[in-house]
Design a protein around this motif. Structure first.
Motif, PDB file in Angstrom:
ATOM      1  N   VAL A  49     -27.092  21.608  -7.796  1.00  0.00           N
ATOM      2  CA  VAL A  49     -25.750  20.975  -8.406  1.00  0.00           C
ATOM      3  C   VAL A  49     -25.748  19.351  -8.205  1.00  0.00           C
ATOM      4  N   GLU A  50     -26.136  19.041  -6.802  1.00  0.00           N
ATOM      5  CA  GLU A  50     -26.027  17.877  -6.449  1.00  0.00           C
ATOM      6  C   GLU A  50     -27.051  16.807  -7.049  1.00  0.00           C
ATOM      7  N   THR A  51     -28.290  17.628  -7.412  1.00  0.00           N
ATOM      8  CA  THR A  51     -29.181  16.925  -8.378  1.00  0.00           C
ATOM      9  C   THR A  51     -28.619  16.602  -9.511  1.00  0.00           C
ATOM     10  N   ALA A  52     -28.182  17.529 -10.299  1.00  0.00           N
ATOM     11  CA  ALA A  52     -27.262  17.453 -11.491  1.00  0.00           C
ATOM     12  C   ALA A  52     -26.322  16.350 -11.489  1.00  0.00           C
ATOM     13  N   ARG A  53     -25.461  16.311 -10.631  1.00  0.00           N
ATOM     14  CA  ARG A  53     -24.561  15.421 -10.292  1.00  0.00           C
ATOM     15  C   ARG A  53     -25.137  13.829 -10.325  1.00  0.00           C
ATOM     16  N   GLU A  54     -26.182  13.796  -9.399  1.00  0.00           N
ATOM     17  CA  GLU A  54     -26.773  12.498  -9.365  1.00  0.00           C
ATOM     18  C   GLU A  54     -27.301  11.948 -10.729  1.00  0.00           C
ATOM     19  N   LEU A  55     -27.791  13.017 -11.451  1.00  0.00           N
ATOM     20  CA  LEU A  55     -28.445  12.762 -12.849  1.00  0.00           C
ATOM     21  C   LEU A  55     -27.224  12.088 -13.650  1.00  0.00           C
ATOM     22  N   ALA A  56     -26.210  13.159 -13.641  1.00  0.00           N
ATOM     23  CA  ALA A  56     -25.201  12.705 -14.642  1.00  0.00           C
ATOM     24  C   ALA A  56     -24.456  11.531 -14.263  1.00  0.00           C
ATOM     25  N   ALA A  57     -24.227  11.264 -12.945  1.00  0.00           N
ATOM     26  CA  ALA A  57     -23.776   9.811 -12.438  1.00  0.00           C
ATOM     27  C   ALA A  57     -24.453   8.639 -12.898  1.00  0.00           C
ATOM     28  N   SER A  58     -25.856   8.946 -13.049  1.00  0.00           N
ATOM     29  CA  SER A  58     -26.920   7.690 -13.304  1.00  0.00           C
ATOM     30  C   SER A  58     -26.778   7.426 -14.959  1.00  0.00           C
ATOM     31  N   VAL A  59     -26.375   8.351 -15.704  1.00  0.00           N
ATOM     32  CA  VAL A  59     -26.282   8.073 -17.229  1.00  0.00           C
ATOM     33  C   VAL A  59     -25.545   6.681 -17.247  1.00  0.00           C
ATOM     34  N   PRO A  60     -26.122   5.696 -18.243  1.00  0.00           N
ATOM     35  CA  PRO A  60     -25.464   4.516 -18.482  1.00  0.00           C
ATOM     36  C   PRO A  60     -24.185   4.558 -19.452  1.00  0.00           C
ATOM     37  N   ASP A  61     -23.175   3.784 -19.510  1.00  0.00           N
ATOM     38  CA  ASP A  61     -22.261   3.562 -20.467  1.00  0.00           C
ATOM     39  C   ASP A  61     -22.817   3.256 -21.774  1.00  0.00           C
ATOM     40  N   PRO A  62     -22.730   3.727 -23.002  1.00  0.00           N
ATOM     41  CA  PRO A  62     -23.332   3.218 -24.144  1.00  0.00           C
ATOM     42  C   PRO A  62     -22.700   1.888 -24.516  1.00  0.00           C
ATOM     43  N   GLU A  63     -21.630   1.562 -24.276  1.00  0.00           N
ATOM     44  CA  GLU A  63     -21.007   0.375 -24.587  1.00  0.00           C
ATOM     45  C   GLU A  63     -21.221  -0.880 -23.534  1.00  0.00           C
ATOM     46  N   MET A  64     -21.451  -0.476 -22.386  1.00  0.00           N
ATOM     47  CA  MET A  64     -21.744  -1.434 -21.202  1.00  0.00           C
ATOM     48  C   MET A  64     -22.823  -0.812 -20.302  1.00  0.00           C
ATOM     49  N   PRO A  65     -24.121  -0.747 -20.924  1.00  0.00           N
ATOM     50  CA  PRO A  65     -25.090  -0.070 -20.081  1.00  0.00           C
ATOM     51  C   PRO A  65     -25.390  -0.751 -18.664  1.00  0.00           C
ATOM     52  N   MET A  66     -24.919  -1.854 -18.180  1.00  0.00           N
ATOM     53  CA  MET A  66     -25.057  -2.018 -16.780  1.00  0.00           C
ATOM     54  C   MET A  66     -24.175  -1.053 -15.911  1.00  0.00           C
ATOM     55  N   LEU A  67     -23.482  -0.685 -16.492  1.00  0.00           N
ATOM     56  CA  LEU A  67     -22.256   0.585 -15.930  1.00  0.00           C
ATOM     57  C   LEU A  67     -23.074   2.191 -15.895  1.00  0.00           C
ATOM     58  N   THR A  68     -22.889   2.597 -14.788  1.00  0.00           N
ATOM     59  CA  THR A  68     -23.209   4.100 -15.037  1.00  0.00           C
ATOM     60  C   THR A  68     -21.918   4.669 -15.217  1.00  0.00           C
ATOM     61  N   LEU A  69     -22.134   5.923 -15.591  1.00  0.00           N
ATOM     62  CA  LEU A  69     -20.793   6.797 -15.744  1.00  0.00           C
ATOM     63  C   LEU A  69     -19.975   6.936 -14.117  1.00  0.00           C
ATOM     64  N   ALA A  70     -20.934   6.894 -13.170  1.00  0.00           N
ATOM     65  CA  ALA A  70     -19.918   6.827 -11.750  1.00  0.00           C
ATOM     66  C   ALA A  70     -19.383   5.610 -11.394  1.00  0.00           C
ATOM     67  N   ASP A  71     -20.058   4.351 -11.900  1.00  0.00           N
ATOM     68  CA  ASP A  71     -19.412   3.017 -11.832  1.00  0.00           C
ATOM     69  C   ASP A  71     -18.233   3.136 -12.612  1.00  0.00           C
ATOM     70  N   LEU A  72     -18.118   3.818 -13.727  1.00  0.00           N
ATOM     71  CA  LEU A  72     -16.748   3.797 -14.454  1.00  0.00           C
ATOM     72  C   LEU A  72     -15.848   4.682 -14.082  1.00  0.00           C
ATOM     73  N   GLY A  73     -16.316   5.521 -13.063  1.00  0.00           N
ATOM     74  CA  GLY A  73     -15.118   6.582 -12.870  1.00  0.00           C
ATOM     75  C   GLY A  73     -14.751   7.647 -13.852  1.00  0.00           C
TER      76      GLY A  73
END
Length: 170
Positions: free
Chosen positions: A9-33
């Motif tokens: 689950v921890e690896t899955a969380r890291e992978l999901a967190a690293s997905v870039p935002d499609p409108e602002m790809p410099m941000l990850t989903l984790a960056d955006l919260g």
């Protein structure tokens, strides 16, 4: 028969967190919260919970698909992405790293989100103290409350004369 998915689950969380935002790809989903939770159900399904920045955000379908694709590509065979609306996302959830990335890419990061309490009656949008992401001047002017997406307003710096997007406080 239960299909067991690869990885923790921890690896899955890291992978999901690293997905870039499609409108602002410099941000990850984790960056955006917007990434709220990653868990595994008893049948092996990895469930990812996300909260949209706006309830009608047009990027949500792409974000869900990107999360599922990333997890599938990394061996997680059963994935479900849930949208969680409560509590509503707040621009306060953008990480410090996310705010830095926004500024480095020419965006003005949002200030603190409005706090609950008495709201002054105004006929226009609430005033913001917005600094220019290029020269850091606060001598800025709102050009339009609505930018390319609903979460952005367009400003112009009166010092360096450059236009820029400001992410709205929510």
């Amino acid at each position: 028969m239960v299909t067991v998915t690869a990885g923790t689950v921890e690896t899955a969380r890291e992978l999901a967190a690293s997905v870039p935002d499609p409108e602002m790809p410099m941000l990850t989903l984790a960056d955006l919260g917007v990434l709220r939770e990653v868990r595994r159900e008893s049948d092996g399904t990895v469930v990812v919970a996300i909260t949209p920045t706006y309830s009608g955000c047009p990027a949500m379908a792409e974000i869900r698909a990107d999360i599922a694709h990333t997890l599938h590509r990394n061996g997680y065979s059963r994935v479900r992405v849930d949208t969680v609306l409560a509590p509503a996302w707040s621009s306060d959830w953008i990480t410090g790293d996310g705010r830095r990335k926004l500024r480095e890419h020419g965006y003005s990061p949002p200030g603190p989100a409005p706090r609950p309490g008495p709201v002054a009656l105004t006929l226009g949008p609430a005033p913001r103290r917005v600094s220019c992401p290029r020269c850091d001047s606060t001598d800025t002017q709102r050009v339009s409350e609505f930018g390319a997406t609903a979460c952005k307003a367009i400003y112009r710096c009166r010092t360096c004369h450059e236009p820029f997007d400001h992410l709205k406080e929510i």
